[in-house]
Design a protein around this motif. Sequence first.
Motif, mmCIF file in Angstrom:
data_model
loop_
_atom_site.group_PDB
_atom_site.id
_atom_site.type_symbol
_atom_site.label_atom_id
_atom_site.label_comp_id
_atom_site.label_asym_id
_atom_site.label_seq_id
_atom_site.Cartn_x
_atom_site.Cartn_y
_atom_site.Cartn_z
ATOM 1 N N MET A 1 0.832 -1.204 0.000
ATOM 2 C CA MET A 1 0.000 0.000 0.000
ATOM 3 C C MET A 1 0.865 1.253 0.000
ATOM 4 S SD MET A 1 -3.070 -0.803 2.671
ATOM 5 C CE MET A 1 -3.693 0.847 2.479
ATOM 6 N N GLU A 2 0.376 2.275 -0.662
ATOM 7 C CA GLU A 2 1.074 3.558 -0.693
ATOM 8 C C GLU A 2 0.543 4.439 0.434
ATOM 9 O OE1 GLU A 2 1.591 7.414 -3.646
ATOM 10 O OE2 GLU A 2 1.111 5.441 -4.495
ATOM 11 N N LEU A 3 1.435 4.869 1.320
ATOM 12 C CA LEU A 3 1.042 5.697 2.455
ATOM 13 C C LEU A 3 1.573 7.115 2.262
ATOM 14 C CD1 LEU A 3 1.808 3.317 5.473
ATOM 15 C CD2 LEU A 3 -0.314 3.546 4.178
ATOM 16 N N ASP A 4 0.791 8.104 2.719
ATOM 17 C CA ASP A 4 1.293 9.475 2.660
ATOM 18 C C ASP A 4 2.173 9.743 3.869
ATOM 19 O OD1 ASP A 4 -0.341 10.148 4.851
ATOM 20 O OD2 ASP A 4 -1.957 10.906 3.575
ATOM 21 N N ARG A 5 2.733 10.937 3.937
ATOM 22 C CA ARG A 5 3.716 11.243 4.988
ATOM 23 C C ARG A 5 3.098 11.164 6.382
ATOM 24 N NH1 ARG A 5 7.455 16.309 3.871
ATOM 25 N NH2 ARG A 5 7.919 14.889 2.132
ATOM 26 N N ASP A 6 1.872 11.651 6.525
ATOM 27 C CA ASP A 6 1.214 11.608 7.829
ATOM 28 C C ASP A 6 0.957 10.164 8.260
ATOM 29 O OD1 ASP A 6 -0.148 12.994 10.085
ATOM 30 O OD2 ASP A 6 -1.911 11.976 9.275
ATOM 31 N N GLU A 7 0.536 9.334 7.330
ATOM 32 C CA GLU A 7 0.299 7.916 7.642
ATOM 33 C C GLU A 7 1.598 7.217 8.027
ATOM 34 O OE1 GLU A 7 -3.401 7.886 4.449
ATOM 35 O OE2 GLU A 7 -1.484 6.925 3.945
ATOM 36 N N GLU A 8 2.679 7.582 7.360
ATOM 37 C CA GLU A 8 3.975 6.986 7.708
ATOM 38 C C GLU A 8 4.397 7.367 9.121
ATOM 39 O OE1 GLU A 8 6.470 8.378 4.587
ATOM 40 O OE2 GLU A 8 5.963 6.727 3.215
ATOM 41 N N ARG A 9 4.093 8.603 9.525
ATOM 42 C CA ARG A 9 4.415 9.035 10.894
ATOM 43 C C ARG A 9 3.610 8.237 11.917
ATOM 44 N NH1 ARG A 9 3.981 14.739 8.838
ATOM 45 N NH2 ARG A 9 6.118 15.469 8.454
ATOM 46 N N ILE A 10 2.329 8.031 11.601
ATOM 47 C CA ILE A 10 1.501 7.233 12.513
ATOM 48 C C ILE A 10 2.057 5.823 12.618
ATOM 49 C CG2 ILE A 10 -0.787 6.225 12.879
ATOM 50 C CD1 ILE A 10 -1.964 8.675 11.448
ATOM 51 N N ALA A 12 5.013 4.855 12.233
ATOM 52 C CA ALA A 12 6.288 4.865 12.950
ATOM 53 C C ALA A 12 6.116 5.096 14.441
ATOM 54 C CB ALA A 12 7.198 5.939 12.360
ATOM 55 N N GLY A 13 4.882 5.320 14.890
ATOM 56 C CA GLY A 13 4.628 5.492 16.314
ATOM 57 C C GLY A 13 4.681 6.917 16.794
ATOM 58 N N GLU A 14 4.780 7.896 15.874
ATOM 59 C CA GLU A 14 4.912 9.287 16.293
ATOM 60 C C GLU A 14 3.605 9.861 16.836
ATOM 61 O OE1 GLU A 14 6.669 11.771 13.314
ATOM 62 O OE2 GLU A 14 8.194 10.271 12.785
ATOM 63 N N ARG A 15 2.458 9.194 16.605
ATOM 64 C CA ARG A 15 1.166 9.655 17.118
ATOM 65 C C ARG A 15 0.642 8.735 18.222
ATOM 66 N NH1 ARG A 15 -0.741 13.065 12.949
ATOM 67 N NH2 ARG A 15 1.139 14.128 12.215
ATOM 68 N N GLY A 16 1.542 7.972 18.823
ATOM 69 C CA GLY A 16 1.152 7.112 19.935
ATOM 70 C C GLY A 16 1.032 5.649 19.529
ATOM 71 N N GLU A 17 1.176 4.796 20.528
ATOM 72 C CA GLU A 17 1.182 3.352 20.285
ATOM 73 C C GLU A 17 -0.169 2.843 19.789
ATOM 74 O OE1 GLU A 17 2.185 -0.851 22.645
ATOM 75 O OE2 GLU A 17 2.184 1.065 23.719
ATOM 76 N N THR A 18 -1.258 3.391 20.348
ATOM 77 C CA THR A 18 -2.579 2.904 19.944
ATOM 78 C C THR A 18 -2.843 3.197 18.476
ATOM 79 O OG1 THR A 18 -3.562 3.018 22.155
ATOM 80 C CG2 THR A 18 -5.067 3.173 20.280
ATOM 81 N N ARG A 19 -2.582 4.430 18.043
ATOM 82 C CA ARG A 19 -2.817 4.755 16.628
ATOM 83 C C ARG A 19 -1.876 3.949 15.723
ATOM 84 N NH1 ARG A 19 -4.215 10.082 18.281
ATOM 85 N NH2 ARG A 19 -6.427 10.417 17.856
ATOM 86 N N GLN A 20 -0.678 3.701 16.201
ATOM 87 C CA GLN A 20 0.247 2.869 15.428
ATOM 88 C C GLN A 20 -0.352 1.476 15.210
ATOM 89 O OE1 GLN A 20 3.820 1.645 17.518
ATOM 90 N NE2 GLN A 20 5.023 1.672 15.619
ATOM 91 N N LYS A 21 -0.882 0.887 16.278
ATOM 92 C CA LYS A 21 -1.490 -0.445 16.167
ATOM 93 C C LYS A 21 -2.726 -0.417 15.279
ATOM 94 C CE LYS A 21 0.071 -2.252 20.639
ATOM 95 N NZ LYS A 21 -0.363 -2.714 21.995
ATOM 96 N N GLY A 164 -9.053 7.948 11.154
ATOM 97 C CA GLY A 164 -9.774 8.820 10.235
ATOM 98 C C GLY A 164 -9.762 8.354 8.800
ATOM 99 N N LYS A 165 -9.310 7.113 8.576
ATOM 100 C CA LYS A 165 -9.213 6.581 7.223
ATOM 101 C C LYS A 165 -9.517 5.090 7.235
ATOM 102 C CE LYS A 165 -5.711 9.983 5.881
ATOM 103 N NZ LYS A 165 -4.371 10.212 5.298
ATOM 104 N N THR A 166 -9.772 4.544 6.042
ATOM 105 C CA THR A 166 -10.020 3.112 5.895
ATOM 106 C C THR A 166 -9.422 2.656 4.576
ATOM 107 O OG1 THR A 166 -11.744 1.431 6.147
ATOM 108 C CG2 THR A 166 -12.217 3.242 4.655
ATOM 109 N N PRO A 167 -9.073 1.388 4.427
ATOM 110 C CA PRO A 167 -8.511 0.920 3.153
ATOM 111 C C PRO A 167 -9.504 1.101 2.001
ATOM 112 C CG PRO A 167 -8.118 -0.689 4.896
ATOM 113 C CD PRO A 167 -9.061 0.323 5.454
ATOM 114 N N CYS A 168 -8.995 1.564 0.861
ATOM 115 C CA CYS A 168 -9.840 1.855 -0.289
ATOM 116 C C CYS A 168 -9.924 0.619 -1.191
ATOM 117 C CB CYS A 168 -9.278 3.043 -1.062
ATOM 118 S SG CYS A 168 -10.393 3.647 -2.340
ATOM 119 N N TYR A 169 -10.912 -0.218 -0.893
ATOM 120 C CA TYR A 169 -11.142 -1.425 -1.690
ATOM 121 C C TYR A 169 -12.638 -1.721 -1.656
ATOM 122 C CZ TYR A 169 -11.869 -4.115 2.602
ATOM 123 O OH TYR A 169 -12.374 -4.588 3.794
#
Length: 387
Positions: A1-10, A12-21, A164-169
């Motif tokens: 999947m192609e992730l944008d920069r904000d998604e990559e930060r999430i 990587a754990g930069e927005r907390g462990e729960t959002r990362q999971k 705030g997002k879901t897989p587009c399929y």
Amino acid sequence: MELDRDEERILAGERGETRQKMLELLVALGKVFGAERLVPIKSAQVSGASYKTIGEYGLQWLSSLDAKAVVPAVLNPIGMPRGRWQEMGVDPDFAQKQQAVVAAYERLGIGIECTCTPYYLRETDFGDHLAWSESSAVSYANSVIGARTNREGGPGALAAALVGKTPCYGLHLEQNRKPQLVIDVKADTKNWSIADYGALGYHAGKLAGNRIPYITGIRPDKDQLKGLGAAMAATGAVALYHVAGITPEAVKRPFDLTGLDTIAVESAEIRKLFKEIPVDAVAVGCPHCSPAELEEIARLLIGKVVSMPFYIFASQGVIDNNLRTVDAIEKSGARVFADTCMVVSPVMEQYEAIMVNSGKALAYVPDMCAAVARIGTIEECVRVGTE
């Protein structure tokens, strides 16, 4: 999947462990179903809300999470009405655990108006991307509104709410929303009720399975569409259907039906579902009642007194906006409860046979309540419940 920069930060754990999971879960789902990206959603609806269905381990998992929803989100029905659980006869131990489940979701920023009809609460528009999980809500959003959502599992919908997002399929993609068979109703449906359309859905869901049906020969209103889709989702896995000349995509898009199988449905196939059997309770509101349904029930109950437990289920928002109607209903001895419904409340397990006006309930009551289900119109429900 192609992730944008904000998604990559999430991720990587930069927005907390729960959002990362949560994003890890969404990415894994996307990879399984071939999604190339995530799509922003307008709202989420989260199932796995009744303690009856998620149990202690589900509660422990919810309690371990630490994040807040970033889009509007609501819960599916829980196992009891939050404000009237004692009146409904809910066991105090169950009530305590159910309240803990609701508190866990509330801490995560999920709205606690617990309903299978979130479209009555917030405006949802044609083309909106959603992450909804309850089968009848998904059917209504896709089919009647023309929004776009797959049927999410509870954890997937919660993850979408927190990210705030879901897989587009799947049904997020226009090419996957085309009819896959035609169901031609050969019956005089002019005076059909919600129950009749629910019975049609009960039968049609078995015919369709997980295919997208294009239905001809019917002219349902929105409440009837709700009953039709809810039943098809219960007996099949129909998350989207089209009705010729009625539902928005059937009107906006000239579907090519060439080569599709056509299945004719006769009136006799529907009528045989209406069996007269003794019942010891009546339950209406699966999916939750609309204002118009409450008004009809109130009109039919004027001057009558119920002779057996008579349950009516609606969202708290609909109840609050129709208090005079609800008061009129409850003068008969019937009770209008929010937050819960007949298939997720343990209270309903005490009955041997329950009369309903819903094809969805006809399908779910035997498994979820271990009771026999009888379907009838609202008029028949009132007659049986007040004899």
